[in-house]
Design a protein around this motif. Sequence first.
Motif, short mmCIF file in Angstrom:
data_model
loop_
_atom_site.label_atom_id
_atom_site.label_comp_id
_atom_site.label_asym_id
_atom_site.label_seq_id
_atom_site.Cartn_x
_atom_site.Cartn_y
_atom_site.Cartn_z
N ASP A 29 -6.72 -2.76 13.04
CA ASP A 29 -5.64 -3.62 13.51
C ASP A 29 -6.21 -4.81 14.27
OD1 ASP A 29 -6.24 -2.78 16.13
OD2 ASP A 29 -4.48 -1.49 16.29
N GLU A 30 -5.34 -5.63 14.81
CA GLU A 30 -5.74 -6.87 15.48
C GLU A 30 -6.58 -6.61 16.74
OE1 GLU A 30 -1.79 -7.58 13.39
OE2 GLU A 30 -2.68 -5.97 14.55
N LYS A 31 -6.48 -5.41 17.30
CA LYS A 31 -7.24 -5.07 18.50
C LYS A 31 -8.58 -4.40 18.17
CE LYS A 31 -3.13 -4.65 21.30
NZ LYS A 31 -2.10 -3.74 21.77
N GLY A 32 -8.87 -4.29 16.87
CA GLY A 32 -10.13 -3.67 16.46
C GLY A 32 -10.10 -2.16 16.48
N ILE A 33 -8.91 -1.59 16.35
CA ILE A 33 -8.77 -0.12 16.30
C ILE A 33 -8.58 0.29 14.85
CG2 ILE A 33 -7.41 1.87 17.08
CD1 ILE A 33 -8.89 0.37 19.35
N CYS A 34 -9.33 1.30 14.44
CA CYS A 34 -9.24 1.80 13.06
C CYS A 34 -7.88 2.48 12.86
CB CYS A 34 -10.36 2.79 12.79
SG CYS A 34 -10.40 3.40 11.10
N THR A 35 -7.14 2.00 11.87
CA THR A 35 -5.82 2.56 11.58
C THR A 35 -5.81 3.43 10.32
OG1 THR A 35 -5.17 0.57 10.36
CG2 THR A 35 -4.60 0.66 12.71
N ARG A 36 -6.80 3.23 9.44
CA ARG A 36 -6.90 4.03 8.22
C ARG A 36 -8.33 4.08 7.73
NH1 ARG A 36 -3.54 1.76 3.71
NH2 ARG A 36 -4.39 3.49 2.54
N VAL A 37 -8.68 5.20 7.11
CA VAL A 37 -9.96 5.36 6.44
C VAL A 37 -9.66 5.84 5.03
CG1 VAL A 37 -12.19 6.55 6.39
CG2 VAL A 37 -11.14 5.96 8.60
N ILE A 38 -10.16 5.12 4.05
CA ILE A 38 -10.00 5.54 2.64
C ILE A 38 -11.37 5.97 2.17
CG2 ILE A 38 -9.28 4.86 0.32
CD1 ILE A 38 -7.60 2.60 1.67
N ASP A 39 -11.56 7.29 2.04
CA ASP A 39 -12.88 7.80 1.64
C ASP A 39 -12.93 8.23 0.18
OD1 ASP A 39 -11.35 10.06 1.91
OD2 ASP A 39 -12.70 11.07 3.31
N LYS A 40 -11.78 8.17 -0.48
CA LYS A 40 -11.75 8.45 -1.92
C LYS A 40 -11.25 7.19 -2.61
CE LYS A 40 -11.14 13.47 -1.58
NZ LYS A 40 -12.06 13.57 -0.53
N VAL A 41 -12.09 6.17 -2.57
CA VAL A 41 -11.74 4.86 -3.11
C VAL A 41 -11.70 4.92 -4.64
CG1 VAL A 41 -12.45 2.44 -3.29
CG2 VAL A 41 -12.80 3.70 -1.14
N LYS A 42 -10.64 4.38 -5.19
CA LYS A 42 -10.51 4.27 -6.65
C LYS A 42 -10.84 2.83 -7.00
CE LYS A 42 -7.10 7.92 -7.04
NZ LYS A 42 -6.28 8.26 -5.91
N ASN A 43 -11.95 2.64 -7.68
CA ASN A 43 -12.45 1.29 -7.97
C ASN A 43 -11.42 0.37 -8.62
OD1 ASN A 43 -14.86 2.28 -7.03
ND2 ASN A 43 -15.76 2.55 -9.06
N LYS A 44 -10.69 0.89 -9.60
CA LYS A 44 -9.76 0.04 -10.36
C LYS A 44 -8.49 -0.29 -9.60
CE LYS A 44 -11.36 1.62 -14.86
NZ LYS A 44 -11.03 2.31 -16.10
N THR A 45 -8.18 0.47 -8.54
CA THR A 45 -6.94 0.26 -7.80
C THR A 45 -7.19 0.20 -6.28
OG1 THR A 45 -6.50 2.64 -7.81
CG2 THR A 45 -5.49 1.32 -9.59
N ALA A 46 -8.35 -0.29 -5.89
CA ALA A 46 -8.72 -0.33 -4.47
C ALA A 46 -7.71 -1.11 -3.63
CB ALA A 46 -10.12 -0.92 -4.32
N ALA A 47 -7.25 -2.23 -4.12
CA ALA A 47 -6.28 -3.05 -3.36
C ALA A 47 -4.97 -2.29 -3.19
CB ALA A 47 -6.04 -4.38 -4.05
N ARG A 48 -4.53 -1.61 -4.24
CA ARG A 48 -3.27 -0.84 -4.18
C ARG A 48 -3.37 0.24 -3.13
NH1 ARG A 48 0.36 -3.04 -4.48
NH2 ARG A 48 -0.51 -4.40 -6.01
N GLN A 49 -4.56 0.88 -3.02
CA GLN A 49 -4.75 1.92 -2.01
C GLN A 49 -4.57 1.33 -0.60
OE1 GLN A 49 -8.65 3.43 -3.69
NE2 GLN A 49 -7.79 5.33 -2.88
N ILE A 50 -5.07 0.14 -0.38
CA ILE A 50 -4.94 -0.52 0.92
C ILE A 50 -3.50 -0.90 1.18
CG2 ILE A 50 -5.55 -2.60 2.24
CD1 ILE A 50 -8.26 -2.51 0.57
N LEU A 51 -2.85 -1.49 0.20
CA LEU A 51 -1.50 -2.04 0.38
C LEU A 51 -0.41 -0.97 0.42
CD1 LEU A 51 -1.90 -5.08 -1.99
CD2 LEU A 51 -1.54 -5.18 0.50
N LYS A 52 -0.66 0.19 -0.11
CA LYS A 52 0.42 1.19 -0.23
C LYS A 52 0.97 1.64 1.12
CE LYS A 52 -1.79 5.67 -0.44
NZ LYS A 52 -1.95 6.87 -1.19
N GLU A 53 0.19 1.51 2.17
CA GLU A 53 0.68 1.94 3.48
C GLU A 53 0.71 0.80 4.50
OE1 GLU A 53 -0.94 5.57 5.05
OE2 GLU A 53 -1.19 6.39 3.04
N SER A 54 0.64 -0.45 4.04
CA SER A 54 0.63 -1.55 5.01
C SER A 54 2.01 -1.98 5.38
CB SER A 54 -0.17 -2.74 4.52
OG SER A 54 0.04 -3.03 3.19
#
Length: 150
Positions: free
Chosen positions: A125-150
């Motif tokens: 987040d804006e304060k530099g606090i980790c809000t999510r960790v994606i450790d099972k990254v799907k190469n073809k849909t990496a952006a979707r994984q990030i955006l699905k919970e934003s």
Amino acid sequence: MLTVGDKLPQFELLNQDGDKVQSKSFLGKKLVIFFYPKASTPGCTTEACNLNDNLAELTKEGYQLIGISADPVPAQRKFHEKNAFQFPLLSDESKETLEKFGVWIMKNFMGREYMGVMRTTFIFDEKGICTRVIDKVKNKTAARQILKES
């Protein structure tokens, strides 16, 4: 490995152009850091291109994006130029930052053990606090994984 609630570790790395980039320069903005094993390999290219193709949507959600690997600056530059990435790629040859995030790990491939980067995405987040960790990254849909919970 860094977990939700942890602070963004301090680092200073060189980008693909050899310019210094400090982690503190990202405070005040949402940040996505994706760690990838090796520039210009098929899986890493697929992941980075997917993020680049969806950069407008990530930016619209308020995210900045950076990629980090252990590749030297010239390899990062070649990878960046070849694919016309619109975000910086940082070089961590010392593996110091990779270790701070907990992504420099023992890997095993076809019975051979070696140290390498675990493909992982961290969202801050804006304060530099980790809000999510994606450790099972799907190469073809990496952006979707990030955006699905934003």
